[in-house]
Design a protein around this motif. Structure first.
Motif, PDB file in Angstrom:
ATOM      1  N   GLU A 732      17.157 -19.102 -11.988  1.00  0.00           N
ATOM      2  CA  GLU A 732      18.494 -18.804 -12.292  1.00  0.00           C
ATOM      3  C   GLU A 732      19.239 -19.058 -13.370  1.00  0.00           C
ATOM      4  OE1 GLU A 732      20.499 -20.727  -8.908  1.00  0.00           O
ATOM      5  OE2 GLU A 732      19.395 -19.685  -7.418  1.00  0.00           O
ATOM      6  N   GLY A 733      18.431 -19.766 -14.623  1.00  0.00           N
ATOM      7  CA  GLY A 733      18.935 -20.048 -15.765  1.00  0.00           C
ATOM      8  C   GLY A 733      19.521 -21.289 -16.010  1.00  0.00           C
ATOM      9  N   THR A 734      19.307 -22.223 -14.928  1.00  0.00           N
ATOM     10  CA  THR A 734      20.014 -23.562 -15.020  1.00  0.00           C
ATOM     11  C   THR A 734      18.545 -24.837 -14.768  1.00  0.00           C
ATOM     12  OG1 THR A 734      20.304 -23.461 -12.681  1.00  0.00           O
ATOM     13  CG2 THR A 734      22.174 -22.938 -14.378  1.00  0.00           C
ATOM     14  N   PRO A 735      17.677 -24.744 -15.591  1.00  0.00           N
ATOM     15  CA  PRO A 735      16.813 -25.559 -15.594  1.00  0.00           C
ATOM     16  C   PRO A 735      17.213 -27.131 -15.453  1.00  0.00           C
ATOM     17  CG  PRO A 735      16.607 -24.459 -17.726  1.00  0.00           C
ATOM     18  CD  PRO A 735      17.788 -24.029 -17.086  1.00  0.00           C
ATOM     19  N   ILE A 736      16.584 -27.961 -14.787  1.00  0.00           N
ATOM     20  CA  ILE A 736      16.931 -29.170 -14.444  1.00  0.00           C
ATOM     21  C   ILE A 736      16.435 -30.020 -15.875  1.00  0.00           C
ATOM     22  CG2 ILE A 736      16.918 -31.370 -13.132  1.00  0.00           C
ATOM     23  CD1 ILE A 736      18.564 -29.117 -11.794  1.00  0.00           C
ATOM     24  N   GLY A 737      17.709 -30.837 -16.463  1.00  0.00           N
ATOM     25  CA  GLY A 737      17.433 -31.705 -17.533  1.00  0.00           C
ATOM     26  C   GLY A 737      16.977 -33.079 -17.070  1.00  0.00           C
ATOM     27  N   ALA A 738      17.542 -33.582 -15.793  1.00  0.00           N
ATOM     28  CA  ALA A 738      17.107 -34.727 -15.422  1.00  0.00           C
ATOM     29  C   ALA A 738      17.354 -34.984 -13.970  1.00  0.00           C
ATOM     30  CB  ALA A 738      18.186 -35.965 -15.786  1.00  0.00           C
ATOM     31  N   PHE A 739      16.486 -35.593 -13.160  1.00  0.00           N
ATOM     32  CA  PHE A 739      16.517 -35.715 -11.747  1.00  0.00           C
ATOM     33  C   PHE A 739      16.717 -37.333 -11.578  1.00  0.00           C
ATOM     34  CE2 PHE A 739      13.926 -37.183  -8.157  1.00  0.00           C
ATOM     35  CZ  PHE A 739      14.753 -36.886  -7.084  1.00  0.00           C
ATOM     36  N   ILE A 740      17.591 -37.764 -11.017  1.00  0.00           N
ATOM     37  CA  ILE A 740      18.047 -39.069 -10.563  1.00  0.00           C
ATOM     38  C   ILE A 740      17.980 -39.202  -9.186  1.00  0.00           C
ATOM     39  CG2 ILE A 740      20.494 -38.809 -10.645  1.00  0.00           C
ATOM     40  CD1 ILE A 740      20.835 -41.473 -11.753  1.00  0.00           C
ATOM     41  N   ALA A 741      17.303 -40.686  -8.719  1.00  0.00           N
ATOM     42  CA  ALA A 741      17.357 -40.818  -7.454  1.00  0.00           C
ATOM     43  C   ALA A 741      16.694 -42.286  -7.332  1.00  0.00           C
ATOM     44  CB  ALA A 741      16.338 -40.053  -6.668  1.00  0.00           C
ATOM     45  N   GLU A 742      17.184 -42.945  -6.125  1.00  0.00           N
ATOM     46  CA  GLU A 742      16.806 -44.449  -6.097  1.00  0.00           C
ATOM     47  C   GLU A 742      15.428 -44.131  -5.451  1.00  0.00           C
ATOM     48  OE1 GLU A 742      20.105 -47.390  -4.638  1.00  0.00           O
ATOM     49  OE2 GLU A 742      20.417 -45.275  -3.624  1.00  0.00           O
ATOM     50  N   PRO A 743      14.356 -45.142  -5.512  1.00  0.00           N
ATOM     51  CA  PRO A 743      13.201 -45.151  -5.103  1.00  0.00           C
ATOM     52  C   PRO A 743      13.341 -45.424  -3.601  1.00  0.00           C
ATOM     53  CG  PRO A 743      13.383 -46.468  -7.123  1.00  0.00           C
ATOM     54  CD  PRO A 743      14.561 -46.121  -6.778  1.00  0.00           C
ATOM     55  N   ARG A 744      14.505 -45.741  -3.331  1.00  0.00           N
ATOM     56  CA  ARG A 744      14.736 -46.120  -1.846  1.00  0.00           C
ATOM     57  C   ARG A 744      16.325 -45.842  -1.610  1.00  0.00           C
ATOM     58  NH1 ARG A 744      12.760 -48.469   2.435  1.00  0.00           N
ATOM     59  NH2 ARG A 744      10.937 -49.118   1.431  1.00  0.00           N
ATOM     60  N   HIS A 745      16.639 -45.128  -0.706  1.00  0.00           N
ATOM     61  CA  HIS A 745      18.140 -44.707  -0.507  1.00  0.00           C
ATOM     62  C   HIS A 745      18.953 -45.915  -0.104  1.00  0.00           C
ATOM     63  CE1 HIS A 745      16.913 -40.795  -1.583  1.00  0.00           C
ATOM     64  NE2 HIS A 745      16.384 -40.398  -0.492  1.00  0.00           N
ATOM     65  N   GLY A 746      19.117 -46.825  -1.170  1.00  0.00           N
ATOM     66  CA  GLY A 746      20.114 -47.916  -0.680  1.00  0.00           C
ATOM     67  C   GLY A 746      21.194 -47.658  -0.129  1.00  0.00           C
ATOM     68  N   ASN A 747      22.096 -46.994  -0.796  1.00  0.00           N
ATOM     69  CA  ASN A 747      23.525 -46.692  -0.093  1.00  0.00           C
ATOM     70  C   ASN A 747      23.469 -46.149   1.403  1.00  0.00           C
ATOM     71  OD1 ASN A 747      26.246 -47.173  -1.291  1.00  0.00           O
ATOM     72  ND2 ASN A 747      26.500 -45.202  -0.336  1.00  0.00           N
ATOM     73  N   ALA A 748      22.461 -45.243   1.543  1.00  0.00           N
ATOM     74  CA  ALA A 748      22.310 -44.577   2.714  1.00  0.00           C
ATOM     75  C   ALA A 748      21.895 -45.431   3.645  1.00  0.00           C
ATOM     76  CB  ALA A 748      21.484 -43.476   2.655  1.00  0.00           C
TER      77      ALA A 748
END
Length: 964
Positions: A732-748
């Motif tokens: 769609e023309g919006t390639p992702i520059g960065a993917f951010i995530a916790e290795p374990r979903h702490g806040n969840a």
């Protein structure tokens, strides 16, 4: 025996009740008998889904009495209170006479009040008690001016007749010891009540607002009232006292748990001084009346299981009320609801009772002590206090603080409030102590206690006298006795001093305001006063709200004021120790002496920013790089996790030239503009979805417990969907520059990122030219036990950028971004990067020391072992408590998810909040997390001990049993 009070229940069966309801009210269905002391109550579920209460009143209740009860129910309904309403008979009335085997009775059909009786909840939270007080106040207000001929009756529950009832039925108390106790307590209470009886306001009362008759909803909120069989004209204060009485059997170890209830009622009604003065004596009389009436009822109605089952808790109500000093409890009540309570005044023109002193040395044993260090107060109290007194006495006359909650008497976290407030002062000297009469009076000796009485006050001194000089009358300034080295001194009302050996030594902080009505600070008779200045957490909270923006929230409705810590303990201004199960910031624990020494040493040497050249910033950066895989070779130091995330996003944008970022739902990464933009948790930002900028793209949270895909293999399904979405964004023309995530979903809630997910998503991001950021701010730094970094639990996964903070500084603001040098260099075109304190000499030294301590004390290994102990404990608890849905996490980053149904996974949000409040009372600090606020986040300091883990599991077991 008074036959007027013999009220056996009507002789009617469930099948007969069904016929009565059918014939008189046109309702029939499934019938269940409900408990009652003197009437017969039946729940009827009809064939159309309706629920009704059929009430067959005791034959002793006249038609006028029944009419009065109906009228009161209508009155309360008109005032917006949820009360049952009488239903018309087939003949158009609201009651009908019925002839039974034992005589004529009145039957009524009432609307059903939905909910469950409060008695089903064994623990009552402060919120609940406050709402009960408001309800009782609303009932009293609604019944002001209400009159009815059926209310002018003599019943055994009218507290105006308590003495008559108790002595009339005392013979039913077969146990001689108990009977004597009831008799003495009743006489004592009547002596307090009778002189003001005519001054107590009288009005119509419900008369039985107890946990049997107050109804709560599924959320635990007070929702209605039932059972108007004891409605009458009586003392207004009786309505409050009856509501307070049942609290005593719910929590007999905390008699002043009734204070929120009383305060809420007072805010509605405005209690008179006479009413305040009789609350506790009337509580004793209410308890005694419960005891004698209950025993009589069982005697005349042996099959009344409801009455029989209540006997023991009715004794607990009486025993709890009568055990405590009524004057002290009254003073505590008055202090809680009247800010202008008059203090006890001491002797005027008194001379110091010790005069030959070089200098008075105040010995501080409370939370603010600077001589009690490194948890030494948890040792033998007498030995520790003696050592403190002896050290101070080498410099002068050592004097402890009066009414100061002592750390030495607080102990480790436990389910009860510690008994640690002294009503005396310790005095110690390196030389003999000459006791001087501060005023003229009379001296008497009783063993090792010497008492000087003058007027309404007395001075009691306990110690080892070398010799006694005066007995009997003494003049001010005369020497009374000489003591070896150390004494205890009480300054108390003269009536209390008549039995000096029975003077209390330590009391609870909650009860101290009451005891202060009869005890004074002995240090007032020395110079200067060493009185402990009491801290008012509520006033401090108001002060905080005035100057410190309230959007910076705090835990709990009425939080304890925490001013000290040690290892995994947090300590409030009353000296009570709480187990800290939520503080992943202080990984090493609180008050670590090695860290404190390192910080103090560095402060003395230098603290400046990283643009100067010094060794510690390089040393710390090297130590961090030793913990990560080889491709990561560069460190940037900042002040917090938010700054680390913000910088990581900026680095990725500079390196890739792309603005668009992908993140996962239900995540939190910080509060800055950029970090908040990629934070998707609505529990942290309810407007997250509406305010999200267009450059942020959200992937579904890979939750294998309650998400779209569950169980084994869920990770590959989530990864497949995520990869397709990443490819679609690019197309769609919006390639992702960065993917951010916790290795374990702490806040969840420490939710596992399922196997294979990160490996596939990282590969897709990189294949399209993007970078992968692992947010390790919460889950990294050895907290998970078997791995130092969270990404290490995912085989083959190595991020391009790591963000870290929290544990790095053990509470000091310190964070970092760890990345590859070429990524960091990408930012050079935008100028140099600088953080004033991020790489300061102090921050760097502190960061290195934290890493040293984690290694030297085996804290990562301890996290693994204690985490396993917790998980095993959760598994055992889940067999007994259906509220536990799942235990997430590993090591000391865990989440206990609570659900109302293990199939539907309906979140137990209200129950989780109630559980946290109850755990606080049991000495444990824990909080909910996740978008549904139904997960207990469990992340204590890494030094947490086996004993503390076991205490937490025991407290959790108790809370799950009685708070829900």
């Amino acid at each position: 025996m008074n036959q007027a009070w013999e009220l056996p229940r009507p002789a009617v069966t469930a099948s007969e009740a069904n016929m009565i309801a059918r014939d008189l009210f046109g309702v029939e269905g499934h019938v269940i008998e409900l408990g009652s002391q003197q009437d017969r109550n039946f729940l009827i579920d009809d064939d159309h889904g309706g629920r009704w209460l059929l009430k067959v009143s005791n034959s002793a209740f006249s038609e006028a009495v029944v009419d009065a009860q109906n009228a009161i129910m209508r009155r309360l309904h008109e005032h917006g209170l949820n009360a049952p309403q009488p239903v018309q008979t087939v003949d158009g009335g609201y009651k009908a006479p019925v002839e039974l085997r034992d005589g004529r009775h009145f039957a009524r059909l009432l609307t059903w009040v939905e909910g469950r009786p409060l008695i089903e909840r064994s623990h009552l939270s402060e919120r609940t008690l406050q709402s009960i007080g408001e309800l009782v106040g609303d009932v009293s207000l609604a019944l002001v001016g209400f009159a009815h001929p059926g209310l002018n009756r003599s019943i055994q529950w009218d507290l105006r007749r308590a003495g008559e009832v108790i002595f009339g039925l005392l013979g039913f108390v077969r146990d001689h010891s108990r009977r004597t106790t009831v008799e003495k307590a009743t006489l004592r209470s009547l002596q307090a009540v009778n002189p003001v009886a005519d001054k107590l306001p009288v009005q119509t009362v419900h008369g039985d607002l107890t946990d049997d008759n107050i109804v709560i909803d599924d959320e635990g909120r007070v929702s209605g009232i039932i059972d108007f069989g004891d409605a009458a004209e009586s003392w207004r204060i009786g309505e409050l006292v009856i509501a307070c009485s049942f609290v005593l059997h719910h929590d007999p170890s905390r008699p002043l748990a009734i204070l929120p209830l009383i305060a809420a009622f007072d805010r509605k009604i405005g209690l008179t001084e006479e009413e305040i003065g009789v609350i506790w004596p009337l509580l004793v009389l209410r308890g005694a009346a419960l005891v004698v009436n209950g025993l009589q009822q069982v005697s005349i109605d042996p099959e009344n299981d409801y009455a029989r089952n209540a006997l023991e808790r009715e004794w607990v109500v009486f025993a709890t009320a009568s055990h405590h000093d009524a004057d002290v409890m009254t003073a505590a009540i008055r202090a809680a609801i009247r800010a202008d309570s008059a203090p006890l005044e001491g002797w005027r023109d008194a001379v110091p009772f010790i005069q030959d002193v070089r200098e008075i040395q105040e010995v501080v044993l409370g939370y603010d002590s600077r001589t009690l260090e490194n948890g030494e107060w948890l040792g033998d109290a007498e030995l520790v206090e003696t050592a403190q007194l002896e050290a101070a006495s080498q410099k002068g006359l050592a004097v402890t603080r009066f009414a100061e909650p002592r750390l030495t008497r607080a102990g480790v976290p436990g389910p009860e409030e510690p008994v640690n407030v002294p009503l005396f002062v310790d005095v110690a000297s390196s030389s003999p102590i000459d006791l001087i009469a501060p005023v003229s009076g009379r001296v008497a000796a009783d063993g090792w206690a010497i008492t000087l009485t003058a007027g309404d006050l007395a001075l009691v001194i306990e110690g080892e006298p070398r010799w006694m000089i005066h007995h009997g009358k003494v003049e001010a300034g005369q020497r009374i006795a000489t003591f070896d080295g150390r004494i205890k001194v009480w300054y108390v009302t003269a009536d209390r001093a008549e039995a000096p050996q029975q003077l209390p030594r330590f009391v609870r902080s909650s009860e101290a305001p009451g005891w202060r009505s009869v005890f004074l600070d002995p240090a007032e008779l020395l110079t200067p006063s060493g009185e402990h200045r009491e801290v008012d957490p509520s006033a401090e909270l108001e002060r905080r709200g005035r100057a410190y923006a309230p959007l910076q929230g705090h835990y709990y409705l009425r939080p304890p004021q925490i001013e000290r810590g040690w290892r995994e303990y947090l300590i409030d201004t009353n000296g009570r120790h709480y187990l800290d199960m939520v503080n992943n910031v202080t990984a090493l624990g609180h008050g670590h002496p090695r860290l404190a020494a390192a910080v103090a040493d560095q402060w003395r040497m230098l603290n400046t920013n990283s643009r100067f050249h010094y060794r510690s910033v390089a040393e710390f950066s090297e130590r961090l790089l030793e913990t990560v895989p080889a491709p990561l070779d560069t460190v940037l130091l900042v002040n917090s996790g938010t700054e680390a995330v913000d910088l990581a996003l900026r680095l990725a944008r500079a390196h890739t030239g792309r603005e668009d970022v992908a993140c996962v739902s239900e995540s939190y990464h910080g509060w800055s503009v950029a970090a908040d933009a990629v934070s998707t948790s609505v529990s942290d930002n309810p407007l997250a979805e509406q305010t999200r900028p267009s450059w942020v793209h959200v992937l579904e949270a890979p939750n294998a417990y309650r998400g779209r895909y569950r169980g084994a293999g869920a990770g590959m399904h989530y990864a497949r969907d995520a990869v397709r979405q990443i490819e679609a964004w690019s197309a769609e023309g919006t390639p992702i520059g960065a993917f951010i995530a916790e290795p374990r979903h702490g806040n969840a809630g420490a939710i596992e990122v399922p196997d294979g997910y990160l490996l596939k998503v990282y590969a897709a991001i990189r294949a399209d030219g993007g970078l992968c950021i692992a947010d390790e701010v919460q889950v990294g730094y050895g907290r998970q036990g078997d791995v130092f970094w969270g990404f290490e639990q995912h085989p083959g996964v190595v991020p391009d950028i790591i963000t870290v903070a929290k544990a790095m500084g053990n509470g000091h603001p310190l964070g970092a971004v760890i990345t590859r040098s070429e990524i960091a260099q990408s930012l050079a075109a935008q100028g140099t990067f600088f953080s004033s304190a991020g790489g300061s000499t102090l921050s760097a030294k502190l960061g290195t020391t934290v890493l040293d301590i984690i290694r030297d004390e085996g804290l990562q290994e301890n996290a693994g072992a204690m985490g396993q102990r917790l998980l095993e404990g959760f598994a055992r608890l889940s067999e007994r408590h259906s509220l536990i849905g799942a235990a997430h996490g590993r090591g000391l980053y865990l989440g206990l998810e609570l659900v109302r149904d293990r199939i539907t996974l309906e979140p137990a949000t209200a129950e989780t909040r109630a559980l946290c409040d109850r755990l606080l009372q049991l000495g444990v600090i824990v909080q909910p997390t996740g978008d549904r606020q139904n997960v207990l986040k469990i992340k204590p300091p890494l030094c947490v001990s086996t004993a503390s883990i076991d205490h937490f599991l025991d407290a959790l077991d108790t809370a799950l049993s009685d708070a829900i």
